[in-house]
Design an enzyme around this catalytic site. Structure first.
Site, PDB file in Angstrom:
ATOM      1  N   LEU B 156     -12.801 -44.257 -24.407  1.00  0.00           N
ATOM      2  CA  LEU B 156     -11.987 -45.215 -23.347  1.00  0.00           C
ATOM      3  C   LEU B 156     -13.212 -45.891 -22.615  1.00  0.00           C
ATOM      4  CD1 LEU B 156      -8.774 -45.157 -21.344  1.00  0.00           C
ATOM      5  CD2 LEU B 156     -10.917 -45.136 -20.058  1.00  0.00           C
ATOM      6  N   PRO B 161     -22.205 -51.007 -15.402  1.00  0.00           N
ATOM      7  CA  PRO B 161     -23.493 -50.594 -14.221  1.00  0.00           C
ATOM      8  C   PRO B 161     -23.083 -50.720 -12.980  1.00  0.00           C
ATOM      9  CG  PRO B 161     -24.324 -51.534 -16.287  1.00  0.00           C
ATOM     10  CD  PRO B 161     -22.568 -51.671 -16.093  1.00  0.00           C
ATOM     11  N   GLU B 277      -5.462 -38.365 -16.306  1.00  0.00           N
ATOM     12  CA  GLU B 277      -6.994 -37.971 -16.688  1.00  0.00           C
ATOM     13  C   GLU B 277      -7.375 -36.889 -15.849  1.00  0.00           C
ATOM     14  OE1 GLU B 277      -9.744 -41.183 -16.622  1.00  0.00           O
ATOM     15  OE2 GLU B 277     -11.514 -39.681 -16.365  1.00  0.00           O
ATOM     16  N   GLN B 314      -0.574 -37.089  -6.605  1.00  0.00           N
ATOM     17  CA  GLN B 314      -1.355 -37.058  -5.663  1.00  0.00           C
ATOM     18  C   GLN B 314      -2.224 -35.471  -5.455  1.00  0.00           C
ATOM     19  OE1 GLN B 314       1.677 -37.352  -4.912  1.00  0.00           O
ATOM     20  NE2 GLN B 314       2.144 -36.108  -3.044  1.00  0.00           N
ATOM     21  N   CYS B 337     -26.152 -14.384  -9.338  1.00  0.00           N
ATOM     22  CA  CYS B 337     -25.511 -13.116 -10.006  1.00  0.00           C
ATOM     23  C   CYS B 337     -26.762 -12.644 -10.857  1.00  0.00           C
ATOM     24  CB  CYS B 337     -24.301 -12.827 -10.723  1.00  0.00           C
ATOM     25  SG  CYS B 337     -22.900 -12.948  -9.312  1.00  0.00           S
ATOM     26  N   GLY B 364     -13.972 -39.506 -11.556  1.00  0.00           N
ATOM     27  CA  GLY B 364     -13.730 -39.883 -10.403  1.00  0.00           C
ATOM     28  C   GLY B 364     -14.488 -39.285  -9.444  1.00  0.00           C
ATOM     29  N   THR B 365     -15.182 -39.729  -8.753  1.00  0.00           N
ATOM     30  CA  THR B 365     -16.197 -39.196  -7.469  1.00  0.00           C
ATOM     31  C   THR B 365     -15.375 -38.228  -6.778  1.00  0.00           C
ATOM     32  OG1 THR B 365     -16.499 -40.862  -6.180  1.00  0.00           O
ATOM     33  CG2 THR B 365     -18.007 -40.694  -7.893  1.00  0.00           C
TER      34      THR B 365
END
Lengths: 270, 382
Positions: B156, B161, B277, B314, B337, B364-365
């Site tokens: 998709l 840019p 998504e 949400q 660790c 998504g940031t």
């Protein structure tokens, strides 16, 4: 050449990857909340039966287990792997998880003599020509159920199978067994009890469509007493004590054979 | 006699080797605590076994070489397992199940290889699920069966840019010419771009629309269509093996029959797809966190358990925000660790961190996710 009816015995065991611990009290192993799965050798037996059905040699594959209500999970997996229907022979009273349960075998299940007796009753009812089991369960390693069952039924038996072929005419099977001296080829007349060893086949994965189809396949629950037609016999074995193996000590090095002999004598070993 | 004992020991060892190869290489996930149904537990068992046998052993090599050589074959195996079209209707070969089942599979694949998990998510959710939700009969019949069987790979494309978080400012143009649309421009950061046979591409059919979102249309593009090409794959910090590249459109002719959803209503396709998504891809960081535990805990002899929650839309932004940021921290802790060994590339910990970091940026940031959550909260007070 009539296709066969095949009965496959399976067992729900603690998953091989789990670190097993002794429950407080020192008689049973901790089973609550511990991951269980289908015994690997039972999976192999089931795979062989399903392949027979896919080749047209078997008409129906029935998966059966003797255990507590939770053993239904193992049967659902067996159905998802290709069995046509399933039977749970339910142990009376609290399950082995609670530490109770008749005929308590070393693996906390019903134990081979009782399982074999129950399977024999199922054989009487279902009349399969072939019974397939795993060679042993990975919890108790008894390696007895198949052999005892064959004796009760007075059928031929083939254990530790690494190959199985149905003869044309479907009245006998040709098997290969893994024995200490090598590989043994035998021909057995049907009906027969066979137990599967590791190299018999590589079991399939339960695909998502098959998992969903399995929901609709019949799963019958039969109380053990009802199947036996009488009271469940009392346990033949009583576990006195269960311990984890001793923590492994590091090895000790000695410089010479006389030193070794001295060491062994000091430890009281010779 | 000695041979008998040896024979038995070898037989036992053989079983252990075979089971270790195909069984769980990691910790058992407590699905009773997670409240999963019997079928979901079986699904996880199948996926864990399958991924630990067929994917986990290759994960390090895939990462080092930035290539999954057996991808096509693996995709067909996933198709056979029935996990490519989890949310698709049965008539096209799908499993007609829900998003929790999809998240489970996403988690288990990512647990074995974060990169392959990302490609799987792009294929099964971004591409297949969008077709399921927005395609007409003809489009679904034409494209879904091979995508669901694994014969075709899907992708998709929305980002460019200069249009990432601000995706509606995209510049890829689609001009109507008779029975065709002609596309000019490019897309960037496209997962599965180099390999995809079928791609859902968003373009501007009306550059003068106000607001800009009203000018977007979704198209179905096929590899091989004249004017469509891909640039060489990118060399990324993490998710290596999940091939990513630029898509180039030079007078690319797309038949009008390939418009997905309604003309100039592409933004609804896009935005509603993003919610789902986020939901499904949140399984990615979950799987990565589980992988960190699988490797760190045997190293440390400590135990823990994880849970999942699936909720309203949400909450989807919330769950992926939370799990993605957790995953990066958990992966950093995992490296800590292992101490010095955590810093050595022979161990997988570094790869888990590099793969986990992507989820704070891609799909998504974190900043955009916080915006969405904030807006959702405000909306409940209107």
């Amino acid at each position: 050449m009539a296709p066969l009816k095949v009965l496959v015995g399976v067992k729900r065991v603690i998953d091989f990857a789990v670190k097993v611990r002794v429950a407080p009290g020192g008689h049973v192993v901790q089973e609550q909340g511990v991951k269980h799965s289908l015994n690997p050798f039972c999976e192999i037996a089931l795979e062989e039966a399903v392949r027979m059905r896919e080749r047209g040699e078997a008409a129906e594959v029935i998966a059966a287990t003797v255990g507590s209500r939770q053993s239904q999970d193992a049967l659902r997996t067996a159905l998802a792997l290709g069995a046509d229907r399933a039977v749970l022979v339910e142990l009376p009273g609290a399950g082995p998880e609670q530490g109770a349960g008749p005929g308590a075998g070393p693996g906390q299940g019903a134990g081979p003599p009782l399982v074999a007796a129950a399977l024999a009753k199922l054989v009487e009812r279902e009349k399969p020509q072939l019974v397939l089991l795993g060679k042993q369960a990975i919890d108790d390693d008894c390696n007895q159920t198949g052999q005892i069952l064959a004796a009760i039924l007075d059928w031929s038996q083939g254990t530790f199978l690494s190959r199985l072929e149905l003869d044309p005419g479907s009245s006998s099977v040709r098997i290969q067994r893994e024995v200490d001296g090598g590989l043994e080829q035998l021909r057995l007349q049907l009906p027969t009890v066979l137990t599967a060893d590791l190299r018999l086949n590589q079991p399939r994965y339960a695909t998502l469509p098959n998992i969903m189809k399995a929901k609709k396949k019949p799963l019958e629950v039969q109380p053990l007493e009802q199947l036996l037609g009488g009271p469940v016999p009392p346990p033949r074995l009583r576990v006195l004590r269960l311990e984890e193996p001793p923590v492994r000590q590091g090895a000790q090095r000695v410089e010479s054979v006389p030193a070794l002999l001295e060491r062994l004598a000091a430890l009281g070993r010779i | 006699m000695a041979a008998a004992v040896l024979g038995r020991a070898v037989a036992g060892a053989g079983l252990r080797v075979r089971l270790l190869r195909r069984g769980c290489a990691g910790l058992a996930v407590d699905d009773t605590v997670n409240g999963l149904s019997t079928e979901q537990r079986q699904l996880r068992q199948t996926m864990t076994k399958f991924c630990q046998e067929h994917l986990a052993p290759k994960a390090q090599q895939i990462d080092q070489e930035n290539e999954f050589k057996d991808m096509r074959e693996f995709w067909k195996k996933l198709g056979e397992l029935g996990v490519l079209g989890i949310t698709a209707p049965v008539e096209y070969g799908g499993s007609a199940l829900g998003y929790l089942d999809h998240v489970l599979v996403m988690e288990e694949i990512s647990r074995a290889s974060g990169a392959v998990g990302l490609s799987y998510g792009a294929h099964s959710n971004l591409c297949i699920n969008q077709l399921v939700r927005n395609g007409n009969e003809a489009q679904k019949e034409k494209y879904l069966p091979k995508l669901i069987s694994g014969e075709h790979i899907g992708a998709l494309a929305m980002s460019e840019p200069n249009a990432g978080s601000d995706v509606v400012s995209m510049k890829l143009k689609a001009d109507k010419k008779g029975d065709y649309f002609v596309l000019n421009g490019s897309k960037f950061w496209i997962t599965n771009g180099p390999d995809a046979d079928v791609l859902i591409v968003y373009a501007k059919t009306d550059v003068n629309a106000v607001p800009a979102s009203r000018g977007i249309t979704a198209f179905i593009v096929e590899r091989g269509m004249a004017g469509f090409s891909t640039a060489p794959k990118l060399n990324k910090l993490g998710m290596r093996g999940s091939n990513t590249c630029e898509l180039i459109f030079e007078d690319c002719k797309i038949p009008a029959a390939n418009v997905l959803g309604a003309l100039s209503k592409g933004v609804y396709v896009l935005m509603s797809g993003l919610d789902l998504e986020r939901l499904v891809l949140s399984g990615g960081p979950l799987g990565l966190m589980q992988a960190v535990l699988d490797h760190a805990i045997p190293y440390l002899h400590v135990r823990e358990a994880f849970g999942q929650k699936i909720g309203h839309f949400q909450d989807c932004a919330g769950v992926i925000l939370y799990s993605a940021e957790c995953a990066t921290q958990v992966a950093l802790d995992g490296i800590q660790c292992l101490g010095g060994n955590g810093y050595i590339n022979d161990f997988p910990m570094g790869r888990f961190l590099r793969d986990a970091k992507l989820y704070e940026i891609g799909a998504g940031t974190s900043e955009v996710r916080r915006l969405i959550i904030g807006r959702a909260f405000n909306a409940t007070f209107k």
